[in-house]
Design a protein around this motif. Structure first.
Motif, mmCIF file in Angstrom:
data_model
loop_
_atom_site.group_PDB
_atom_site.id
_atom_site.type_symbol
_atom_site.label_atom_id
_atom_site.label_comp_id
_atom_site.label_asym_id
_atom_site.label_seq_id
_atom_site.Cartn_x
_atom_site.Cartn_y
_atom_site.Cartn_z
ATOM 1 N N TYR A 1 0.854 -1.191 0.000
ATOM 2 C CA TYR A 1 0.000 0.000 0.000
ATOM 3 C C TYR A 1 0.884 1.232 0.000
ATOM 4 O O TYR A 1 1.923 1.257 0.661
ATOM 5 N N ARG A 2 0.451 2.245 -0.743
ATOM 6 C CA ARG A 2 1.166 3.518 -0.746
ATOM 7 C C ARG A 2 0.246 4.613 -1.259
ATOM 8 O O ARG A 2 -0.784 4.343 -1.881
ATOM 9 N N ASP A 3 0.668 5.853 -1.009
ATOM 10 C CA ASP A 3 -0.067 6.992 -1.537
ATOM 11 C C ASP A 3 0.144 7.065 -3.045
ATOM 12 O O ASP A 3 1.239 6.775 -3.546
ATOM 13 N N ALA A 4 -0.902 7.469 -3.746
ATOM 14 C CA ALA A 4 -0.817 7.618 -5.200
ATOM 15 C C ALA A 4 0.004 8.854 -5.541
ATOM 16 O O ALA A 4 0.031 9.827 -4.785
ATOM 17 N N ARG A 5 0.662 8.797 -6.681
ATOM 18 C CA ARG A 5 1.430 9.918 -7.205
ATOM 19 C C ARG A 5 0.886 10.261 -8.594
ATOM 20 O O ARG A 5 0.233 9.423 -9.230
ATOM 21 N N ALA A 6 1.159 11.462 -9.055
ATOM 22 C CA ALA A 6 0.652 11.900 -10.352
ATOM 23 C C ALA A 6 1.009 10.918 -11.463
ATOM 24 O O ALA A 6 0.202 10.664 -12.366
ATOM 25 N N ILE A 7 2.172 10.324 -11.397
ATOM 26 C CA ILE A 7 2.617 9.378 -12.426
ATOM 27 C C ILE A 7 1.737 8.125 -12.486
ATOM 28 O O ILE A 7 1.693 7.420 -13.487
ATOM 29 N N ASP A 8 0.998 7.843 -11.404
ATOM 30 C CA ASP A 8 0.099 6.682 -11.367
ATOM 31 C C ASP A 8 -1.190 6.915 -12.148
ATOM 32 O O ASP A 8 -1.977 5.977 -12.330
ATOM 33 N N GLY A 9 -1.432 8.152 -12.577
ATOM 34 C CA GLY A 9 -2.705 8.519 -13.192
ATOM 35 C C GLY A 9 -3.224 7.596 -14.272
ATOM 36 O O GLY A 9 -4.353 7.102 -14.177
ATOM 37 N N PRO A 10 -2.459 7.326 -15.325
ATOM 38 C CA PRO A 10 -2.982 6.461 -16.387
ATOM 39 C C PRO A 10 -3.327 5.051 -15.911
ATOM 40 O O PRO A 10 -4.389 4.520 -16.241
ATOM 41 N N LYS A 11 -2.449 4.440 -15.119
ATOM 42 C CA LYS A 11 -2.725 3.081 -14.620
ATOM 43 C C LYS A 11 -3.917 3.077 -13.677
ATOM 44 O O LYS A 11 -4.745 2.156 -13.703
ATOM 45 N N LEU A 12 -4.021 4.101 -12.821
ATOM 46 C CA LEU A 12 -5.138 4.164 -11.886
ATOM 47 C C LEU A 12 -6.450 4.387 -12.632
ATOM 48 O O LEU A 12 -7.458 3.755 -12.317
ATOM 49 N N GLY A 13 -6.431 5.267 -13.623
ATOM 50 C CA GLY A 13 -7.639 5.484 -14.430
ATOM 51 C C GLY A 13 -8.094 4.205 -15.103
ATOM 52 O O GLY A 13 -9.287 3.881 -15.115
ATOM 53 N N ALA A 14 -7.154 3.433 -15.643
ATOM 54 C CA ALA A 14 -7.500 2.167 -16.300
ATOM 55 C C ALA A 14 -8.062 1.164 -15.302
ATOM 56 O O ALA A 14 -9.046 0.463 -15.581
ATOM 57 N N MET A 15 -7.451 1.092 -14.116
ATOM 58 C CA MET A 15 -7.938 0.160 -13.093
ATOM 59 C C MET A 15 -9.343 0.548 -12.642
ATOM 60 O O MET A 15 -10.214 -0.305 -12.471
ATOM 61 N N ALA A 16 -9.589 1.849 -12.447
ATOM 62 C CA ALA A 16 -10.911 2.309 -12.010
ATOM 63 C C ALA A 16 -11.969 2.001 -13.072
ATOM 64 O O ALA A 16 -13.082 1.578 -12.746
ATOM 65 N N ARG A 17 -11.619 2.201 -14.334
ATOM 66 C CA ARG A 17 -12.544 1.851 -15.431
ATOM 67 C C ARG A 17 -12.896 0.367 -15.373
ATOM 68 O O ARG A 17 -14.062 -0.013 -15.490
ATOM 69 N N GLN A 18 -11.874 -0.461 -15.209
ATOM 70 C CA GLN A 18 -12.081 -1.915 -15.156
ATOM 71 C C GLN A 18 -12.986 -2.289 -13.982
ATOM 72 O O GLN A 18 -13.928 -3.066 -14.135
ATOM 73 N N SER A 19 -12.691 -1.742 -12.811
ATOM 74 C CA SER A 19 -13.459 -2.088 -11.621
ATOM 75 C C SER A 19 -14.912 -1.634 -11.737
ATOM 76 O O SER A 19 -15.831 -2.396 -11.433
ATOM 77 N N PHE A 20 -15.128 -0.405 -12.183
ATOM 78 C CA PHE A 20 -16.502 0.094 -12.320
ATOM 79 C C PHE A 20 -17.262 -0.747 -13.341
ATOM 80 O O PHE A 20 -18.417 -1.121 -13.104
#
Length: 169
Positions: free
Chosen positions: A4-23
């Motif tokens: 676990y860690r805090d998100a950083r700006a560089i995580d944006g594309p991967k996080l957006g893709a993961m959120a799309r998948q989960s939703f």
């Protein structure tokens, strides 16, 4: 091993893709394709969640399996309509991919979100949850969240019936 860690700006594309998948895996069958696409682009496209990673009003905690983002929680100022206490905080999104549900990831992310809330002076946490998402509602209720009202959550042109929930810290 899950870390676990805090998100950083560089995580944006991967996080957006993961959120799309989960939703999509959780709610995708509920909407017309055009409504789902519009929501996913607005919420998780470059101007949505990824852009908020560099906004100091928001805090995002990631759960990772190796380098893969498998879950996250996002906290920030309350934006629901109505009058809210100045020391309230909103739990915006709480997503864990299906293969990792039931593995303790949600409990770790919730522990972080409550500690984050307290350490930032919040006295209550507000969230909304889809009325028919019984699993999520039970999860929040186990932590003491109580239903306090209704909220019309927009997905494209569809208005969902969500429930507002509050936890007094």
């Amino acid at each position: 091993m899950i870390t676990y860690r805090d998100a950083r700006a560089i995580d944006g594309p991967k996080l957006g893709a993961m959120a799309r998948q989960s939703f999509t895996e959780t709610f995708g069958t509920l909407y017309r394709a055009s409504d789902l696409a519009a929501f996913l682009d607005e919420a998780f496209g470059p101007n949505g969640l990824p852009a908020q990673l560099s906004d100091p009003d928001f805090a995002v905690r990631l759960a990772l399996d190796g380098e893969e983002i498998i879950g996250f929680v996002k906290m920030g100022p309350v934006t629901f309509p109505g009058e809210w206490r100045p020391d309230a905080i909103e739990l915006y999104q709480f997503y864990v991919l299906a293969p990792w549900q039931g593995q303790g990831v949600s409990q770790e992310l919730m522990a972080w979100s409550l500690e984050h809330s307290r350490s930032h002076g919040a006295k209550e946490v507000i969230l909304s949850v889809y009325v028919d998402n019984a699993r999520a509602r039970r999860f929040y209720e186990r932590y003491g969240f109580e239903e306090i009202g209704r909220y019309a959550f927009r997905v494209g042109e569809t208005l969902d019936d969500d429930r507002l929930m509050r936890l007094i810290l």
